[in-house]
Each structure stands twice: as C-alpha cells, then as structure tokens.
Enzyme design. Structure first.
Site, mmCIF file in Angstrom:
data_model
loop_
_atom_site.group_PDB
_atom_site.id
_atom_site.type_symbol
_atom_site.label_atom_id
_atom_site.label_comp_id
_atom_site.label_asym_id
_atom_site.label_seq_id
_atom_site.Cartn_x
_atom_site.Cartn_y
_atom_site.Cartn_z
ATOM 1 N N PHE A 129 0.842 -1.136 -0.213
ATOM 2 C CA PHE A 129 -0.427 -0.146 -0.137
ATOM 3 C C PHE A 129 0.891 1.287 -0.466
ATOM 4 C CE2 PHE A 129 -1.952 -3.113 2.096
ATOM 5 C CZ PHE A 129 -3.129 -3.772 1.603
ATOM 6 N N GLY A 162 4.210 -2.443 10.887
ATOM 7 C CA GLY A 162 4.298 -2.989 9.763
ATOM 8 C C GLY A 162 5.078 -3.764 8.893
ATOM 9 N N SER A 207 7.676 -1.778 1.838
ATOM 10 C CA SER A 207 7.973 -0.241 2.016
ATOM 11 C C SER A 207 9.455 -0.608 2.634
ATOM 12 C CB SER A 207 7.295 0.293 2.970
ATOM 13 O OG SER A 207 7.251 -0.586 4.169
ATOM 14 N N HIS A 251 -4.759 0.362 12.300
ATOM 15 C CA HIS A 251 -5.504 1.723 11.816
ATOM 16 C C HIS A 251 -6.224 1.745 13.142
ATOM 17 C CE1 HIS A 251 -4.446 2.402 7.362
ATOM 18 N NE2 HIS A 251 -3.168 2.670 8.395
ATOM 19 N N ASP A 263 -0.774 7.094 6.173
ATOM 20 C CA ASP A 263 -2.159 7.146 6.030
ATOM 21 C C ASP A 263 -2.281 8.513 6.455
ATOM 22 O OD1 ASP A 263 -3.046 4.595 4.617
ATOM 23 O OD2 ASP A 263 -1.629 3.659 6.468
HETATM 24 N N1 SAH Z 1 4.333 -1.206 5.097
HETATM 25 C C1 SAH Z 1 3.813 -2.099 4.265
HETATM 26 C C2 SAH Z 1 2.201 -1.853 4.778
HETATM 27 C C3 SAH Z 1 1.783 -2.249 6.309
HETATM 28 S S1 SAH Z 1 0.551 -3.016 6.275
HETATM 29 C C4 SAH Z 1 3.402 -1.569 2.840
HETATM 30 O O1 SAH Z 1 4.590 -0.385 2.773
HETATM 31 O O2 SAH Z 1 2.852 -2.625 1.864
HETATM 32 C C5 SAH Z 1 0.279 -2.722 8.250
HETATM 33 C C6 SAH Z 1 0.371 -4.193 8.636
HETATM 34 O O3 SAH Z 1 0.218 -3.994 9.970
HETATM 35 C C7 SAH Z 1 -0.144 -5.362 8.344
HETATM 36 O O4 SAH Z 1 0.745 -6.217 8.177
HETATM 37 C C8 SAH Z 1 -0.629 -5.856 10.249
HETATM 38 O O5 SAH Z 1 -0.379 -7.275 10.158
HETATM 39 C C9 SAH Z 1 0.509 -5.238 11.050
HETATM 40 N N2 SAH Z 1 -0.119 -4.558 12.005
HETATM 41 C C10 SAH Z 1 -1.275 -4.449 12.739
HETATM 42 N N3 SAH Z 1 -1.041 -3.692 13.522
HETATM 43 C C11 SAH Z 1 0.180 -4.982 14.153
HETATM 44 C C12 SAH Z 1 0.654 -4.835 15.765
HETATM 45 N N4 SAH Z 1 -0.080 -4.490 17.290
HETATM 46 N N5 SAH Z 1 2.005 -5.457 15.862
HETATM 47 C C13 SAH Z 1 2.237 -5.581 14.712
HETATM 48 N N6 SAH Z 1 1.642 -5.638 13.130
HETATM 49 C C14 SAH Z 1 0.843 -5.062 12.968
HETATM 50 MG MG MG Z 2 -0.301 2.474 5.148
#
Ligand code: SAH
Ligand code: MG
Length: 202
Positions: free
Chosen positions: A10, A36, A42, A134, A160
C-alpha cells in the site's frame, strides 16, 4: 524501483521515493525501523537505500494482518490467507520477497506484536516509520511505545495521515497531531498521506 510493481502493498510511487530519501538523511544517526511489514513493499524500498550505505532496517509485524485485512473486510487478499493456520499470514510472502532480493542482509524482520516488542526494545533509532494497525489503540501503542527510541535529529514518518476525515480513518492523523503537540517534533513535509517530522535537538 521494480519493487513497486512486483510486491503487494500500500504505497504510492511518490511516497516510496520519499521513504528511500529518509534513509539517506538518517543512516548516520542509527538504524531505521518500521511497524507494519505486510509483504515487504516499504521494507524493500528502505532496504534498497540501506544497501547503498551499508545500514540496517528493522521491520516489525505480527503478520496476521490489520482489521481491514481480515476475511470479509475491504482489504482482504485471499492469496494471503493461510488455510492450514486458519488465519491471514503475510510472513511467507515477506520472507520470499526479502530472500529473493539483493537486500536480504540489510533487512531484519522482527515478528510479533508491536507493543510487546516495544516494551523490550533497547536500540536507538535514526528513523521510525509507523504504518501498522489503524485502530486508535494500535496507533497510540505505536506512537507511545516507539517514539522515545528516536534519536534527537532523527525522523518520525507516519503513513495514512488524512487531515480531512473524508479521505480516510483518523488514528494515524491523531498520533501525528500528538507528536506535533508534544513539542518534541517539528514538521518537515507531507507527501500524499506520508507525514514526516523531525525530533528536535535540545
Ligand atoms: N508497510 C506496508 C503496509 C503495512 S499494512 C507496505 O508498504 O506495504 C499494516 C501491517 O501492520 C499489517 O501487515 C498488519 O499485520 C500489521 N499490524 C497491525 N497491527 C499490528 C500490531 N499490533 N503489531 C504488529 N503488526 C501489526
Ligand atoms: Mg499504510
């Protein structure tokens, strides 16, 4: 940046370009860390920049997805559902993408819950990128749990961030406001939904 076309994730092109620049601005201070990983989009962008200056990047994720990735939710990807485990699981895809890349020695996956890892973390960071859950709880945990590790002069980037609620959910924007209100950060730039702040040197 072929990563942008081949790895699920994303990030918009202008945001990705900016993320790579952040490594060059902070690698002399300390390693970078993101919350994430998802499939590594990323992380690979950061890792590519790290490879050029022999630095390291930590990427934290429990890999069971955020609320919006779960079955039936808006961003669910059935290819990432692990039927043996009976849950969403991005870890195999992350490891495959890192191991297939020339950046495998520059990216260090840390697998687990962000708040639990933060409580046991010790390493000061040149760059923190918050792109995790989020929900308000997740965003607050990420901000409060991790921002203290940023070295003065280092950067806090948050993805975001939507100042207008019509564009998206509020928690990333709320922690961006908290960081500004804390008096510990100065605003540097906003690229699409990517907000960049610098920790003030006192
Ligand atoms: N940075 C990524 C997108 C991250 S999406 C890119 O560039 O594509 C958000 C991610 O956060 C998800 O994979 C989800 O598993 C993770 N996430 C959500 N809550 C979390 C938590 N409490 N601890 C660790 N990871 C978490
Ligand atoms: Mg994001």
């Amino acid at each position: 940046m072929t990563i942008l076309n081949t790895v699920k994730g994303f990030l918009d092109n202008s945001e990705a370009k900016k993320l790579a620049e952040l490594i060059n601005l902070t690698a002399n201070l300390g390693p970078g860390l993101e919350i994430g990983s998802y499939c590594g989009k990323s992380a690979l962008i950061f890792g590519e920049a790290c490879k050029q200056n022999n630095s390291f990047f930590f990427t934290v994720d429990h890999h069971t997805g955020s609320e919006e990735h779960q079955v039936g939710e808006e961003y669910h990807d059935p290819d990432l559902y692990d039927s043996k485990l009976g849950k969403f699981n991005t870890l195999p895809e992350l490891l495959k993408n890192i191991n297939q890349s020339p950046m495998q020695n520059n990216i260090i996956p840390v697998v687990g819950d962000s708040a639990s890892i933060a409580k046991r973390w010790k390493t000061p960071l040149g760059l923190l990128f918050i792109d995790g859950g989020h929900s308000m709880e997740a965003a607050l945990n990420d901000y409060h749990g991790w921002n203290e590790f940023i070295i003065p002069g280092g950067l806090l980037a948050i993805h975001d961030v939507f100042p207008d609620p019509k564009d998206g959910g509020r928690p990333p924007y709320e922690i961006y406001c908290l960081a500004k209100k804390s008096g510990n950060y100065e605003e540097i730039e906003m690229v699409k939904s990517l907000a960049i702040l610098r920790k003030i040197i006192r």
